[in-house]
Design a protein around this motif. Structure first.
Motif, PDB file in Angstrom:
ATOM      1  N   VAL A 165      -1.967  50.575 -18.995  1.00 54.64           N
ATOM      2  CA  VAL A 165      -1.022  49.484 -18.726  1.00 54.64           C
ATOM      3  C   VAL A 165      -1.514  48.671 -17.533  1.00 54.64           C
ATOM      4  N   SER A 166      -1.547  47.362 -17.711  1.00 56.65           N
ATOM      5  CA  SER A 166      -1.929  46.448 -16.636  1.00 56.65           C
ATOM      6  C   SER A 166      -0.773  45.504 -16.354  1.00 56.65           C
ATOM      7  N   TRP A 167      -0.653  45.093 -15.108  1.00 54.91           N
ATOM      8  CA  TRP A 167       0.401  44.158 -14.710  1.00 54.91           C
ATOM      9  C   TRP A 167      -0.227  42.871 -14.191  1.00 54.91           C
ATOM     10  N   TYR A 168       0.423  41.747 -14.526  1.00 55.31           N
ATOM     11  CA  TYR A 168      -0.044  40.431 -14.120  1.00 55.31           C
ATOM     12  C   TYR A 168       1.135  39.631 -13.572  1.00 55.31           C
ATOM     13  N   GLN A 169       0.810  38.738 -12.632  1.00 56.16           N
ATOM     14  CA  GLN A 169       1.790  37.787 -12.115  1.00 56.16           C
ATOM     15  C   GLN A 169       1.366  36.398 -12.538  1.00 56.16           C
ATOM     16  N   GLN A 170       2.305  35.641 -13.097  1.00 55.11           N
ATOM     17  CA  GLN A 170       1.971  34.278 -13.513  1.00 55.11           C
ATOM     18  C   GLN A 170       2.931  33.292 -12.873  1.00 55.11           C
ATOM     19  N   ALA A 171       2.427  32.521 -11.923  1.00 55.82           N
ATOM     20  CA  ALA A 171       3.214  31.456 -11.313  1.00 55.82           C
ATOM     21  C   ALA A 171       3.259  30.260 -12.262  1.00 55.82           C
ATOM     22  N   LEU A 172       4.218  29.403 -12.061  1.00 54.17           N
ATOM     23  CA  LEU A 172       4.398  28.244 -12.933  1.00 54.17           C
ATOM     24  C   LEU A 172       3.155  27.371 -12.956  1.00 54.17           C
ATOM     25  N   ALA A 232     -11.322  49.156 -16.549  1.00 50.16           N
ATOM     26  CA  ALA A 232     -10.257  49.043 -15.556  1.00 50.16           C
ATOM     27  C   ALA A 232     -10.166  47.655 -14.951  1.00 50.16           C
ATOM     28  N   ASP A 233     -11.237  46.870 -15.056  1.00 54.47           N
ATOM     29  CA  ASP A 233     -11.180  45.542 -14.476  1.00 54.47           C
ATOM     30  C   ASP A 233     -10.187  44.682 -15.246  1.00 54.47           C
ATOM     31  N   GLY A 234      -9.308  44.032 -14.500  1.00 58.42           N
ATOM     32  CA  GLY A 234      -8.318  43.192 -15.149  1.00 58.42           C
ATOM     33  C   GLY A 234      -8.926  41.941 -15.738  1.00 58.42           C
ATOM     34  N   LEU A 235      -8.205  41.324 -16.656  1.00 56.47           N
ATOM     35  CA  LEU A 235      -8.633  40.070 -17.242  1.00 56.47           C
ATOM     36  C   LEU A 235      -8.500  38.966 -16.202  1.00 56.47           C
ATOM     37  N   GLN A 262      -2.418  36.349 -13.104  1.00 56.27           N
ATOM     38  CA  GLN A 262      -3.278  36.958 -12.092  1.00 56.27           C
ATOM     39  C   GLN A 262      -3.096  38.475 -12.139  1.00 56.27           C
ATOM     40  N   PHE A 263      -4.208  39.187 -12.181  1.00 55.02           N
ATOM     41  CA  PHE A 263      -4.211  40.642 -12.304  1.00 55.02           C
ATOM     42  C   PHE A 263      -3.668  41.297 -11.038  1.00 55.02           C
ATOM     43  N   ILE A 264      -2.669  42.184 -11.206  1.00 57.83           N
ATOM     44  CA  ILE A 264      -2.108  42.917 -10.067  1.00 57.83           C
ATOM     45  C   ILE A 264      -2.763  44.289  -9.966  1.00 57.83           C
ATOM     46  N   PHE A 265      -2.587  45.114 -10.997  1.00 57.26           N
ATOM     47  CA  PHE A 265      -3.236  46.425 -11.045  1.00 57.26           C
ATOM     48  C   PHE A 265      -3.140  47.005 -12.445  1.00 57.26           C
ATOM     49  N   GLN A 266      -3.878  48.108 -12.624  1.00 59.67           N
ATOM     50  CA  GLN A 266      -3.919  48.783 -13.910  1.00 59.67           C
ATOM     51  C   GLN A 266      -3.666  50.275 -13.721  1.00 59.67           C
ATOM     52  N   TYR A 267      -2.933  50.869 -14.656  1.00 59.14           N
ATOM     53  CA  TYR A 267      -2.658  52.294 -14.623  1.00 59.14           C
ATOM     54  C   TYR A 267      -3.222  52.979 -15.856  1.00 59.14           C
TER      55      TYR A 267
END
Lengths: 112, 114
Positions: free
Chosen positions: A32-39, B99-102, A44-49
């Motif tokens: 699972v990876s998390w991303y933040q997307q501003a308007l 592991a590298d994010g997109l 943008q990649f936050i982190f991956q588990y």
């Protein structure tokens, strides 16, 4: 197959508060990876588990933390919220590399 | 990571073929080229991925010249529902064990008119 599901869909928080977002990956996916997307910006990649451990992290402060559970679901926690944390938070699941990541609908966080 | 350059926006009409070109002059040997589509307030959706020459699936085609310094996403006979942001990504999907994010840029906002 429900795909990637995220909750809640929308959230309004006050500056300084803490928030927890949740993600259930696509069936059969263990990463699972998390991303933040501003308007108006790309995600943008936050982190991956993976295997309940944070495996890689993008350029985000320690206020952003996460967790992965044995069933592969994940949480994103943000402490001491700032106005600038207002964004769409996306969860993506994958298996064996990120050749094809499946994204959820996202959680729209508004900090006031 | 290889930097990508793509047009900020494009316009076309229903029924036309649309080609979106992405430049990636510093692409590395192990890098693949991947395209995602995103509708407003939704997560990106994988469209296609390729390494060289041509890849085709039920949605699109991806053309990659021999030098791999650019690529073109081709959408055949577009409809109004193809209006979206299209992202070109370049990277090694297996780097760091995956592991590298997109890495997303700002993408190309494609507008389809009737």
């Amino acid at each position: 197959d429900a795909g990637v599901t995220q909750s809640p869909t929308h959230l309004i928080k006050t500056r300084g508060q803490q928030v927890t977002l949740r993600c259930s990956p696509k069936s059969g996916h263990d990463t699972v990876s998390w991303y933040q997307q501003a308007l108006g910006q790309g995600p943008q990649f936050i982190f991956q588990y993976y295997e309940e451990e944070e495996r890689q992290r993008g350029n985000f402060p320690d206020r952003f933390s996460g967790h992965q559970f044995p069933n592969y679901s994940s949480e994103l926690n943000v402490n001491a919220l700032l106005l600038g944390d207002s964004a769409l938070y996306l969860c993506a699941s994958s298996s064996g590399g990120v050749a094809e990541a499946f994204f959820g609908q996202g959680t729209r966080l508004t900090v006031v | 990571l290889a930097k990508t350059t793509q047009p900020i926006s494009m316009d076309s009409y229903e029924g036309q073929e649309v080609n979106i070109t992405c430049s990636h002059n510093n692409i590395a040997t192990n890098d693949y080229i991947t395209w995602y589509q995103q509708f407003p307030s939704q997560g990106p959706r994988f469209i296609i991925q390729g390494y060289k020459t041509k890849v085709t699936n039920e949605v699109a085609s991806l053309f990659i010249p021999a030098d791999r310094k650019s690529s073109t996403l081709s959408l055949p006979r577009v409809s109004l529902s193809d209006t979206a942001v299209y992202y070109c990504l370049v990277g090694d999907p297996y780097s760091g064990g995956g592991a590298d994010g997109l890495t997303f840029g700002k993408g190309t906002h494609l507008i389809i008119q009737p």
